[in-house]
Motif scaffolding. Structure first.
Motif, mmCIF file in Angstrom:
data_model
loop_
_atom_site.group_PDB
_atom_site.id
_atom_site.type_symbol
_atom_site.label_atom_id
_atom_site.label_comp_id
_atom_site.label_asym_id
_atom_site.label_seq_id
_atom_site.Cartn_x
_atom_site.Cartn_y
_atom_site.Cartn_z
ATOM 1 N N ILE C 429 55.489 103.709 70.553
ATOM 2 C CA ILE C 429 55.616 104.193 69.181
ATOM 3 C C ILE C 429 54.862 103.307 68.197
ATOM 4 C CG2 ILE C 429 57.854 103.095 68.754
ATOM 5 C CD1 ILE C 429 58.090 106.295 67.581
ATOM 6 N N ALA C 430 54.852 101.993 68.475
ATOM 7 C CA ALA C 430 54.137 101.092 67.566
ATOM 8 C C ALA C 430 52.645 101.412 67.562
ATOM 9 C CB ALA C 430 54.370 99.643 67.963
ATOM 10 N N HIS C 431 52.118 101.807 68.724
ATOM 11 C CA HIS C 431 50.685 102.068 68.794
ATOM 12 C C HIS C 431 50.335 103.520 68.479
ATOM 13 C CE1 HIS C 431 50.970 98.227 70.898
ATOM 14 N NE2 HIS C 431 49.757 98.038 70.451
ATOM 15 N N ALA C 432 51.287 104.426 68.748
ATOM 16 C CA ALA C 432 50.980 105.839 68.555
ATOM 17 C C ALA C 432 51.002 106.255 67.094
ATOM 18 C CB ALA C 432 51.960 106.694 69.351
ATOM 19 N N TYR C 467 58.746 96.577 67.802
ATOM 20 C CA TYR C 467 57.873 96.169 68.905
ATOM 21 C C TYR C 467 57.658 94.655 68.880
ATOM 22 C CZ TYR C 467 53.781 95.732 71.905
ATOM 23 O OH TYR C 467 52.918 95.348 72.892
ATOM 24 N N ALA C 468 57.501 94.100 67.688
ATOM 25 C CA ALA C 468 57.336 92.650 67.582
ATOM 26 C C ALA C 468 58.566 91.932 68.135
ATOM 27 C CB ALA C 468 57.094 92.246 66.131
ATOM 28 N N TYR C 484 51.159 91.760 65.107
ATOM 29 C CA TYR C 484 51.834 92.979 64.652
ATOM 30 C C TYR C 484 52.634 92.714 63.385
ATOM 31 C CZ TYR C 484 50.286 94.972 68.976
ATOM 32 O OH TYR C 484 49.478 95.442 69.974
ATOM 33 N N LEU C 485 53.223 91.526 63.315
ATOM 34 C CA LEU C 485 54.048 91.223 62.146
ATOM 35 C C LEU C 485 53.200 91.146 60.884
ATOM 36 C CD1 LEU C 485 56.541 88.666 63.693
ATOM 37 C CD2 LEU C 485 57.023 90.957 62.852
ATOM 38 N N ILE C 486 52.003 90.595 61.018
ATOM 39 C CA ILE C 486 51.148 90.450 59.842
ATOM 40 C C ILE C 486 50.732 91.825 59.315
ATOM 41 C CG2 ILE C 486 48.762 89.797 59.318
ATOM 42 C CD1 ILE C 486 50.937 87.610 58.823
ATOM 43 N N SER C 487 50.700 92.811 60.196
ATOM 44 C CA SER C 487 50.345 94.151 59.714
ATOM 45 C C SER C 487 51.533 94.824 59.022
ATOM 46 C CB SER C 487 49.845 95.017 60.873
ATOM 47 O OG SER C 487 50.922 95.421 61.676
ATOM 48 N N CYS C 488 52.685 94.175 59.038
ATOM 49 C CA CYS C 488 53.856 94.701 58.335
ATOM 50 C C CYS C 488 53.913 94.032 56.973
ATOM 51 C CB CYS C 488 55.138 94.379 59.101
ATOM 52 S SG CYS C 488 55.200 95.084 60.725
ATOM 53 N N VAL C 489 53.501 94.769 55.945
ATOM 54 C CA VAL C 489 53.307 94.110 54.657
ATOM 55 C C VAL C 489 54.599 93.633 54.006
ATOM 56 C CG1 VAL C 489 51.095 95.115 54.058
ATOM 57 C CG2 VAL C 489 53.174 96.398 53.625
#
Lengths: 325, 419, 717
Positions: C429-432, C467-468, C484-489
């Protein structure tokens, strides 16, 4: 998917993991502490590395001190004492555990003690069976044997009222897990006692300017303020605009939202966002995961339960973990 | 126009109305399509950023450097493993035909550490075939190989719990013939941070964070050991390397290097404390190499991408091969930890004419930000690999210096052949 | 996990309100303790979603060898959702491999957002969908190699299906998403892409329901025991099934096993053979509405509608012609005749025949695409067709891939998300979500809208956080969680800080990797805290050098000052004995870092001073005494010398102050020392003054010595 990590000694009755979950301290019925370690950080098989006696009475609770102050634990024993033990090597001796400080005792019984996470200093909150709360502060950041009493108060919102001769059978303290010096030190405290005013969980905040602790919120509805509190857990906050605190009482598990910023009267507004009655199940322990998204609880029913909020913000029981028999 | 450049930036922010990409690939060399950049020429961009004093630095890799790197690398195979590779080495030849490598690995699923010999097949598609495996009580921190003249090679390994093992591989089937070891808590308190075997395998030096320096004499059936020095924790050692049968160098915190002579007891005979990094944070030496023909020069690699040579004859001033904040003298190939340094015998053999006798010989390094490169004094570095994950160690085959193996953080082994 | 969506009919709400909450999942925790165990269970979260559960046995008096309890690590909703991939190492490989495509796509996204901001225009969609497709292909390649069931010429003619790597439903699921969301250029060929998809993954249905694949596998197993295949109903059934789902190569191969091809039969069964071959030719000449075919696959490609239409009509005319041919009458083998005619019905798109030749609705659905409605396009009409097929071939329970396909066709993002999450887990789900948001505006709004119920984050961010968490719970994958966390603003950095804090800083390797991540993302306070933890740990465990080093790196002045005081006592004690040598290294370490060393700079000077005093004691006189005197003045002048050391320093220097030959200190120097002594006497009156362990007469003897020295100095000047 489970993996066995450690086998405990006979007579073990409590356990506690350190901040990075790589050291385990277990307390035994004969007052012994056993420490478990792994050889390297990626391994998950733990073996006992230290064993030492802290009391003649049973160890009922072990708490690790924040790692900025070394490898140290506080042990609460059934005689009402809380002793602080530290792992250190002195002057080319081998590493060993030594007692640094001791609080309370049979005449001055301690129910719970928790370390705070302020970056600049180490605070220790202790709740006594007579309903008193004491906050101690460390004097020297490199030594755990010098503690100064910073404050002493009762868990009541009205600072004038004093209740003598309270008799409490258990207490629970939970610090705000955020490690920051920008925010004032903050913890929540509740009792199980015969004095209803003491029981309900109150959030205490340290007023740096006047060097005193102030009650800023009460996590109870008007009609169940006297209810017995079993345990409390303050959730980590990774960016929510509000705080989450889980409260377990004789009525069940409730989850409270608390504003991060005080209203004009200096109070933090609170709202009960979920309530789960737990019939015949006394909650013993509650733990939030590191994201503050999942709450795990364990209780007298011998099961671990996981609680989560769905996308609508509705809290629900996500899973039940039952040990195989 | 697509440039290849190395970026370091840290936060999403607006500069001149232009938002920088988030720091996703920040650590790695990657291709940036400059059609999306304000300035068509990245050099101009870099200049402007420096003027604004933002967190972005653009290091343009010279296009020439890049082509060079591609040309030098003839073949690369990355072999995924299901274990984390803690260390690996080429094994001196056991027989005329076969080539072997020895690796120390850790299986996180079963919590088992082991030392294994793989046969190394270099035909059309390079591959590794497991020959034999030796279970190690705990994870390996340092792995070295040596060969007594006309005898079989031996493998020395130190572990995180403090034990040291010497293994003798069987030349016929590459199995482990025998093993001698010193148990944990004997030589060091806690982990052995590094060990080094003498060229002929007769003696081994081990150092640790506990501040002990031990000498282990390798016999066929037992190991003798003695303590050379014990700083009682006041100084921690993180690297060690033999220079001659009686001399060795160690490295530690604060970019310090020490020179030891077994004929002179009581402490190091010479010390080098890197105070050249004024202003930069002090680092740790992770690896040292000494060339057999130039034993007066130690080359060391450590924190913040620093690689420097310490010439015993000019002890005060290090020769900086790479590092940040060092002025205009050296390039900066990496800004994170350099895990291993080794003199590159391949490069030095191919263009030895270019090397003056005074200079430092070419050095291969691997780093936390995924760089495997060859550094030459006063030249642009030649990058062999720029991976997405850390390269934790590497080894150059003594017999075929064009072949290099390296271990990647993401549980894989890289096999490289240079042209 | 948070973010699990439940499918609902009402697409306007994400979760249908139900007063009765879903029943919780029940896990049974295995442990090897003998009963009884106490109901008191201790719990503790480790990093990510790993829960440590401690079970205790009751305190019994009976003597048995059972341990007192067990600690079990429980990973919750991690990589094991897709039970087909239960190999943890393989999972990690997928996790490692997806980092780079994900990171590159995020970079591109940021760059494009910046560009559109600059030009005040919306980014060009075409460019973006190209990147998304690139990303999708890269991720797809991680999930396993392309399955090919293509029989080659050299191999045993009786091997109809090749044994290839077991296809994973994860890959199948990803490819479905790719077909519908990422591969926009190929939208006109979706039906053919689905036909290919089914031929790769039909085997996945076999475990749960009948399928053509299963039918072929069973037939192949029997094949070696069969003499004349054409007499076996199973043979014809296999052919018609394979034909119905468009596996033309297998059909042709099977047809050529027909007895009439055998040399000794050719003469007698000429017509029969001719008919079989005619059907085989027709099958292999089937027009396909697609750009190209992989080698070994049969059919003739047409990538434009009108050409295809013409070919299709012509082909069907040929089939009809053959169907009406007189040769059938000459065919003596009845079963062959009937079955070949049946095949022609399939080719002509007879609904009843197709239905009986296929085993489940997806297969029937493909048969419809191939033989009845090759021009089906648009999700709406595709969905209607799918519904029709389900009615014709109802299934008691739908396979997860079927549920996913229906969700996509229904254009119900919530169902798709719920299926991805429930059936394929957090990685998927994180990638889709990248594919979904590229697929439709509605999905983009749904996924990217910030929600108060989620604490102010979007669904997309919540899935990345989940996912992180999975990555964080493993010692080898936690290092990729930051990407992945950095892409979570909104919440990413908060969780990253906690994750980094929870790493064992006292292990050097972990600490160094931790510092590197902090450097990357400018988390200086996090790294200095980790260094502080390491410093205190090393210091307390007897590694004083490492302790000081890390505290210096952390710039922890408070602790360094405390250490300086300890070191002072230590150095003071050991300066005379041989162990001083050992301090050299540590003091060297302190020396050059005066900026951060705090009180430790003083120690460095104090060492020099003590050394000179030592030399005096050893008999090296005047010169050393002068040096010692100078060192003393330097120390006393230096503001970094803590006040509590003034008296001990002066007391140590009594010999210098009372130097026999001549006064070592001049008038101004002596006055300086006297002033300091005066200051000290005043300070002593303050309550916070720390008394040092010196003899009580120390102060007076120093004052006396200073007075004497002053007198002598005045005289000398």
């Amino acid at each position: 998917m489970e993996k066995s990590m450690a086998t405990l000694e006979k007579g073990t009755i409590c356990s506690s993991w350190n901040y990075c979950s790589l050291r385990l301290a277990t307390g035994l019925v004969d007052g012994t502490i056993v420490i478990f370690d792994t050889s390297d950080p990626a391994s998950s098989s733990f073996t006992s590395t230290f064993k030492f006696k802290v009391s003649d009475e049973r160890v009922i609770k072990v708490v690790w001190a924040p790692p900025e102050y070394g490898d140290a634990i506080a042990c609460i024993c059934s005689d009402g004492s809380l002793s602080i033990w530290e792992e250190a090597a002195e002057d080319s001796e081998n590493v060993q555990w030594k007692q640094c400080a001791c609080f309370g005792g049979p005449m001055d019984e301690i129910l719970d003690g928790q370390f705070g996470n302020s970056m600049s200093t180490l605070k220790l909150t202790i709740a006594y069976s007579n309903g008193l709360v004491k906050v101690y502060e460390i004097l020297d950041s490199m030594e755990l044997n010098n503690w100064q009493l910073q404050a002493e108060f009762q868990n009541v919102t009205d600072s004038v009222a004093k209740f003598g001769k309270a008799s409490c059978s258990s207490a629970s303290i939970s610090w705000n897990p955020q490690r920051s010096d920008d925010r004032p030190a903050c913890f929540v405290l509740g009792f199980k006692s015969d004095t209803p005013q003491l029981n309900s969980p109150k959030v205490w905040e340290f007023d740096q300017d006047h060097q005193r602790w102030l009650p800023v919120a009460e996590l109870a509805e008007p009609d169940d303020k006297g209810i017995h509190v079993y345990t409390l857990a303050w959730a980590p906050n990774i960016g929510r605009p509000y705080e989450l605190i889980a409260v377990a009482t004789s009525n069940g598990i409730s989850i409270w939202q608390m504003a991060s910023m005080p209203d004009p009267s200096g109070r933090l507004s609170v709202e009960k966002v979920a309530m789960f009655p737990c019939h015949d199940n006394e909650v013993w322990q509650m733990e939030w995961d590191m994201s503050g998204m999942t709450l795990a609880t364990s209780g007298t029913d011998g099961r671990v339960r996981l609680w989560q909020s769905n996308l609508k913000g509705v809290w629900h029981e996500q899973a039940v973990i039952e040990p195989a028999t | 126009m697509v440039y290849v450049c190395k970026l370091r930036y840290s936060s999403v922010g607006l500069i001149d109305g232009f938002r920088l990409p988030s720091a996703l690939c920040a650590r790695r060399v990657f291709r940036v399509d400059f059609r999306y950049w304000v300035t068509p020429d990245p050099r101009l961009y870099s200049f402007r950023c420096q003027k604004i004093k933002c967190n972005l630095e653009v290091h343009l890799l010279h296009p020439k450097t890049l082509t060079m790197a591609i040309e030098t690398l003839k073949h690369l195979t990355i072999l995924p493993q299901s274990t984390y590779i803690d260390a690996l080495r080429f094994l001196p030849p056991l027989s005329a035909l076969d080539r072997y490598i020895v690796s120390a690995s850790f299986n996180s699923d079963s919590d088992e550490a082991s030392i294994s010999i793989h046969s190394f097949n270099t035909t059309n598609s390079p591959s590794l075939t497991l020959q034999s495996s030796f279970p190690s009580s705990s994870r390996v921190t340092s792995l070295k190989v040596a060969q007594k003249s006309l005898q079989n090679p031996l493998i020395a390994a130190s572990t995180i719990t403090g034990s040291i093992h010497i293994l003798f591989p069987n030349p016929i089937d590459a199995s482990f013939q025998s093993e001698v070891s010193v148990p944990e808590k004997t030589l060091h308190l806690g982990s052995v941070s590094c060990l080094d075997l003498q060229e002929n395998g007769s003696e081994c030096v081990s150092v640790g964070e506990d501040g002990r320096v031990n000498l282990i004499s390798v016999g066929d059936s037992a190991l003798d050991y003695r303590r050379v020095f014990d700083s009682k924790g006041l100084v921690s050692y993180t690297a060690a390397r033999w220079a001659s049968p009686t001399e060795f160098a160690t490295g530690g915190l604060g970019n310090a290097l020490q020179w030891w002579d077994l004929r002179r007891a009581g402490g190091p005979v010479s010390q080098f404390k890197g105070n050249w990094a004024q202003g930069a944070t002090s680092g740790i030496v992770h690896s040292i190499d000494i060339h057999p023909s130039r034993k007066h020069t130690c080359v060391a690699g450590g924190s913040f991408g620093s690689v420097f040579a310490w010439d015993l004859r000019r002890p005060q001033q290090p020769i900086v091969l790479s590092g940040i904040d060092n002025g205009e003298t050296a390039t900066c190939i990496s800004e994170s930890d350099v895990w291993e340094v080794q003199y590159d015998t391949f490069t030095s053999a191919s263009d030895h004419t270019n090397l003056s006798s005074k200079g430092v010989l070419p050095v291969m390094i691997c780093s936390e930000d995924g760089i495997l490169a060859v550094l030459k004094q006063a030249e642009e570095p030649a990058e062999l690999l720029a991976e997405n994950c850390a390269i934790n160690c590497f080894d150059i085959d003594r017999q075929n210096p064009s072949d290099v193996i390296c271990s990647l953080e993401w549980e894989s082994i890289g096999l490289l052949t240079r042209a | 996990m948070p973010g699990i969506l439940t499918p609902s009919g009402d697409s306007s709400s994400i979760i249908p309100y139900s007063p009765e909450p879903n029943t919780p999942t029940l896990y049974t925790l295995h442990h090897d303790l003998k009963p009884p165990i106490t109901p008191r269970i201790s719990i503790s979260w480790s990093r990510g979603n790993s829960l440590r559960v401690t079970l205790f046995r009751p305190l019994t008096t009976s003597i048995d060898d059972e341990p007192g309890g067990k600690v079990v690590d429980l990973k919750l909703s991690g990589e094991d959702v897709d039970t087909e991939i239960n190999d943890a190492a393989r999972w990690r490989r997928i996790a490692y491999g997806s980092v780079s495509p994900f990171a590159h796509l995020q970079n591109k996204k940021n760059a494009m957002a910046a560009l559109s901001e600059l030009r005040h225009s919306a980014p060009y969609d075409g460019e973006w969908s190209k990147y998304v497709l690139e990303y999708s292909k890269e991720i797809n390649s991680l999930l396993g190699s392309k399955k090919t069931s293509l029989p080659s010429l050299i191999e045993d003619p009786k091997t109809v299906l090749k044994n290839v790597e077991e296809p994973s439903s994860l890959k199948a699921g990803w490819e479905l998403l790719e077909i519908f969301y990422a591969n926009k250029q190929s939208h006109p060929w979706i039906p053919e892409q689905l036909v290919d998809w089914l031929s790769d993954y039909d085997a996945l249905f076999s475990g749960q329901m009948p399928s053509v694949h299963l039918r072929l596998v069973e037939f192949q197993a029997d094949l070696i025991n069969i003499q004349a295949v054409e007499n076996e109903p199973a043979y014809w059934q296999a052919i018609s099934s394979a034909l119905a789902v468009g596996w033309l190569d297998i059909v042709v191969k099977l047809l050529r096993l027909h007895g009439s091809y055998q040399l000794n039969q050719l003469g007698t069964r000429e017509t029969e053979n001719g008919l079989v071959e005619a059907v085989a030719v027709l099958v292999s000449k089937m027009p396909r509405m697609r750009a190209n075919l992989p080698s070994g696959k049969l059919g003739e490609c047409y990538n434009n509608k009108s050409d295809f239409m013409r070919a299709w009509e012509k082909w069907r005319a040929q089939i009809t012609k053959l169907d009406c041919s007189a040769f059938w009458l000459q065919c003596s083998h009845n079963q062959t005749k009937e079955s070949l005619k049946n095949l022609l019905q399939i080719l002509l798109g007879n609904t009843g025949t197709l239905s009986s030749a296929t085993c489940n609705w997806v297969e029937l659905y493909m048969a419809h695409f191939l033989y009845i409605r090759p021009f089906t396009s648009g999700l709406e009409s595709m969905y209607v067709l799918a519904q029709k097929c389900i009615q014709l071939k109802p299934a008691s329970s739908l396979h997860k891939l079927m549920r996913l396909m229906l969700g996509i066709l229904e254009e119900n993002t919530e169902v798709v998300l719920a299926e991805c999450s429930r059936s394929f887990g957090p990685w998927m789900i994180a990638h889709a979500t990248e594919l979904l948001t590229a697929g439709s505006v509605e999905a983009e709004i749904l996924l990217k809208e910030e929600r108060d119920n989620l604490g102010g984050i979007s669904i997309e961010e919540s899935h990345r956080l989940v996912y992180a968490q999975v990555l964080s719970s493993h010692a080898l994958t936690w290092q990729i969680a930051p990407i992945y966390l950095i892409s979570c603003v909104k919440h990413g950095v908060g969780l990253l800080e906690i994750l980094l804090y929870k790493q064992p800083a006292y292990h050097s390797q972990v600490l160094l990797k931790n510092i590197e991540i902090c450097r990357m993302y400018d988390l200086d306070n996090v790294s200095s805290n980790a260094m502080k933890i390491a410093g205190v740990h090393h210091w307390k465990h007897g590694r004083k050098g490492a302790g000081v080093f890390w505290l210096q790196q952390a710039r922890d002045e408070i602790r360094l000052n405390r250490i300086a005081q300890k070191l002072f006592d230590f150095v003071g004690k050991s300066i005379s004995d041989e162990s001083f040598e050992q301090w050299e290294g540590l003091i060297e370490l302190l020396g050059s870092e005066s900026r951060t060393a705090g009180g430790l700079e003083f120690l460095h000077k104090y060492r020099d001073f003590k050394r000179s005093l030592q030399q005096i004691r050893d008999g090296v006189l005047n010169d050393a005494a002068r040096k010692a005197g100078d060192a003393l003045i330097l120390l006393m002048k230096n503001p970094s010398t803590p006040q509590r050391f003034w008296l001990p320093l002066l007391f140590d220097s009594l010999k210098l102050l009372n130097w026999q030959e001549r006064p070592l200190l001049n008038v101004s120097q002596t006055n300086l020392l006297l002033n300091k002594l005066q200051e000290l006497s005043v300070a002593r009156l303050r309550p916070d003054f720390v008394e040092v362990g010196l003899p009580p007469q120390a102060l007076s003897s120093v004052r006396l010595a200073l007075a004497t020295n002053l007198g002598r100095a005045i005289l000398e000047e």
